[in-house]
Scaffold this motif. Structure first.
Motif, PDB file in Angstrom:
ATOM      1  N   ASP A  11       0.903  -1.065   0.066  1.00 40.84           N
ATOM      2  CA  ASP A  11       0.043   0.287   0.037  1.00 40.84           C
ATOM      3  C   ASP A  11       0.933   1.244   0.083  1.00 40.84           C
ATOM      4  OD1 ASP A  11      -2.075   1.995   0.807  1.00 40.84           O
ATOM      5  OD2 ASP A  11      -3.191   0.158   0.996  1.00 40.84           O
ATOM      6  N   SER A  58      -7.648   4.215  -0.984  1.00 43.18           N
ATOM      7  CA  SER A  58      -7.134   2.838  -0.871  1.00 43.18           C
ATOM      8  C   SER A  58      -8.484   1.889  -1.400  1.00 43.18           C
ATOM      9  CB  SER A  58      -6.781   2.168   0.300  1.00 43.18           C
ATOM     10  OG  SER A  58      -5.415   2.911   0.735  1.00 43.18           O
ATOM     11  N   ASP A 295       2.174   2.661   3.366  1.00 48.00           N
ATOM     12  CA  ASP A 295       1.407   3.714   3.441  1.00 48.00           C
ATOM     13  C   ASP A 295       1.611   4.539   4.644  1.00 48.00           C
ATOM     14  OD1 ASP A 295      -0.923   5.271   2.024  1.00 48.00           O
ATOM     15  OD2 ASP A 295      -1.927   4.409   3.812  1.00 48.00           O
ATOM     16  N   ASP A 337      -1.380   0.012  -4.580  1.00 46.94           N
ATOM     17  CA  ASP A 337      -2.632   0.288  -4.796  1.00 46.94           C
ATOM     18  C   ASP A 337      -2.406   1.699  -5.747  1.00 46.94           C
ATOM     19  OD1 ASP A 337      -2.041   1.267  -2.292  1.00 46.94           O
ATOM     20  OD2 ASP A 337      -4.079   1.028  -1.531  1.00 46.94           O
ATOM     21  N   HIS A 338      -1.806   2.575  -4.728  1.00 48.88           N
ATOM     22  CA  HIS A 338      -1.685   4.184  -5.501  1.00 48.88           C
ATOM     23  C   HIS A 338      -0.459   4.497  -4.792  1.00 48.88           C
ATOM     24  CE1 HIS A 338      -2.254   5.044  -1.121  1.00 48.88           C
ATOM     25  NE2 HIS A 338      -3.323   4.189  -1.074  1.00 48.88           N
ATOM     26  N   HIS A 347      -2.337  10.422  -0.445  1.00 46.74           N
ATOM     27  CA  HIS A 347      -2.323   9.914  -1.563  1.00 46.74           C
ATOM     28  C   HIS A 347      -2.220  10.541  -2.926  1.00 46.74           C
ATOM     29  CE1 HIS A 347      -4.645   6.564   0.897  1.00 46.74           C
ATOM     30  NE2 HIS A 347      -3.415   6.742   1.364  1.00 46.74           N
TER      31      HIS A 347
HETATM   32 ZN   LIG Z   1      -3.903   2.376  -0.211  1.00 50.06          ZN
END
Ligand SMILES: [Zn+2]
Length: 399
Positions: A11, A58, A295, A337-338, A347
């Motif tokens: 993540d 997410s 993350d 995911d990002h 993000h």
């Molecule tokens: Zn995420």
């Protein structure tokens, strides 16, 4: 029988070059011999996991990676977490995520100080929410206490009410910002207004609790994902410490595998997660192994921890499974995911780097796995939902 597939989602791993890392990204700066070894025999590319016009969350990104279109299926953060808890709301209900948070004052000029309300103790939070629910006695509202600062609110019949259209910002997105626009939104709903103002009043009288407000947001009708197995023909599971991944998994009919030492942080049980994936794939087809740590490190602004987390992932997950995947012909896809760039501490919408490796049909790839290598490969999938079908097609070809 098209073979078995492991998704490893780190993540927020992707990033931008950082001066403190001598112009490298954390993924470039980290020592990742196992991922680099795989990259050299893989297709490496980029994928736009966040659709145009959608926020880089997410929830949206992981839904895309699981092959389900967020524009069709995403109803809100609350419904995904309700699915994780196994709640089964009615079609006409609305489910909100509800935070216990800290504000300078619960007024339009007040600012959001902490979206997690200090470190709220779970038992105290539960006790408070029980009392709040009794005190309000709003028949349409039900509070579902969760963990620490993370709870759920259900509004019976809310789908047809004006509350369905309220847009309250996620509290973690407005740290240090004024509450005015959100209090205006709450003001449009008599039931929510009573709830948030009564809660602020009651929390003022609580001793030793840093949280002084509740914050319902991310509301929507129940999440209904199609069956993963019927859609893609694979029996699968998710392995994650975080509720939103569990919610997506449960809703799509995937198994949820709990790893006792999984914390969602840098100190998670990497080996435990790797073993859980290995065990599951002995008899089933697809494991979605999600790692929250990178993350968390990005939100905390620590490049050093992020590099360390990526190195642990490489050593204790990829390194641990490499030979086994090779021997058993198990395919794997590694991605984030990002992006969560350290400098932004939140993000970003950029396309994510990924690698896809099929040990039965190795290809010639770049010498390492990084954002730059992914960009220069020329492989670019415009939508996150294309990635899984694209991979399955490669797997079918190599049979
Ligand atoms: Zn995420």
């Amino acid at each position: 029988m098209r073979g078995k597939l492991l998704f490893l989602i780190a993540d927020g791993m992707g990033d931008h070059p950082l001066a403190e890392l001598n112009g490298r990204t954390p993924l470039q700066a980290a020592r990742t011999p196992n991922m680099d070894h795989l990259a050299a025999k893989s297709r490496v590319g980029r994928c736009q996991t966040i659709p145009q016009g959608q926020p880089p969350g997410s929830d949206i990104a992981n839904m895309s990676l699981l092959g389900f279109e967020p524009k069709i299926h995403h109803t809100g953060r609350g419904p995904i977490e309700a699915a994780a808890q196994g709640l089964d709301p009615a079609e006409e209900d609305l489910i909100y995520r509800l935070n216990l948070c800290s504000v300078s004052s619960f007024t339009p000029e007040g600012v959001m100080q902490d979206h997690s309300g200090g470190h709220v103790d779970t038992e105290r939070a539960r006790d408070f929410l029980d009392r709040l629910g009794r005190d309000l006695a709003e028949e349409s509202l039900l509070l579902f206490p969760g963990f620490q600062y993370r709870h759920l609110l259900l509004q019976r019949g809310g789908r047809a009410k004006p509350e369905a259209d309220l847009s309250v910002r996620p509290p973690h997105d407005i740290l240090g910002r004024e509450l005015g626009p959100d209090l205006e939104e709450y003001g449009k709903s008599p039931v929510l207004s009573r709830l948030v103002h009564r809660a602020a009043q009651m929390l003022q009288e609580e001793d030793g609790m840093e949280a002084n407000a509740v914050w319902p947001w991310g509301q929507g009708p129940p999440l209904k994902l199609p069956s993963f197995r019927e859609t893609f023909g694979l029996s699968g599971a998710v392995i994650s410490a975080v509720d939103l991944i569990k919610g997506l998994g449960r809703s799509a009919g995937l198994e949820l595998i709990a790893v006792p030492g999984a914390t969602g942080g840098l100190d998670t049980d990497y080996l435990g997660k790797a073993e859980a994936a290995r065990n599951f794939l002995q008899s089933k087809d697809f494991a979605y192994l999600h790692l929250e740590g990178p993350d968390e490190c990005s939100h905390a602004g620590s490049a050093k921890d992020k590099v360390r987390c990526i190195e642990l992932c490489d050593e204790l997950i990829v390194g641990q499974l490499l030979q086994w995947m090779q021997d058993k012909g198990i395919c794997c896809m590694i991605a984030c995911d990002h992006l969560t760039p350290i400098q932004m501490r939140t993000h970003a919408k950029d396309p994510v780097p990924f690698l896809f490796h099929d040990p039965r049909a190795p290809v010639s790839g770049p010498k390492c796995f990084s954002e730059a290598e992914a960009e220069s490969s020329g492989i670019f999938l415009e939508q996150g939902t294309q990635l899984l079908p694209w991979i399955l097609k490669q797997m079918d070809h190599s049979l």
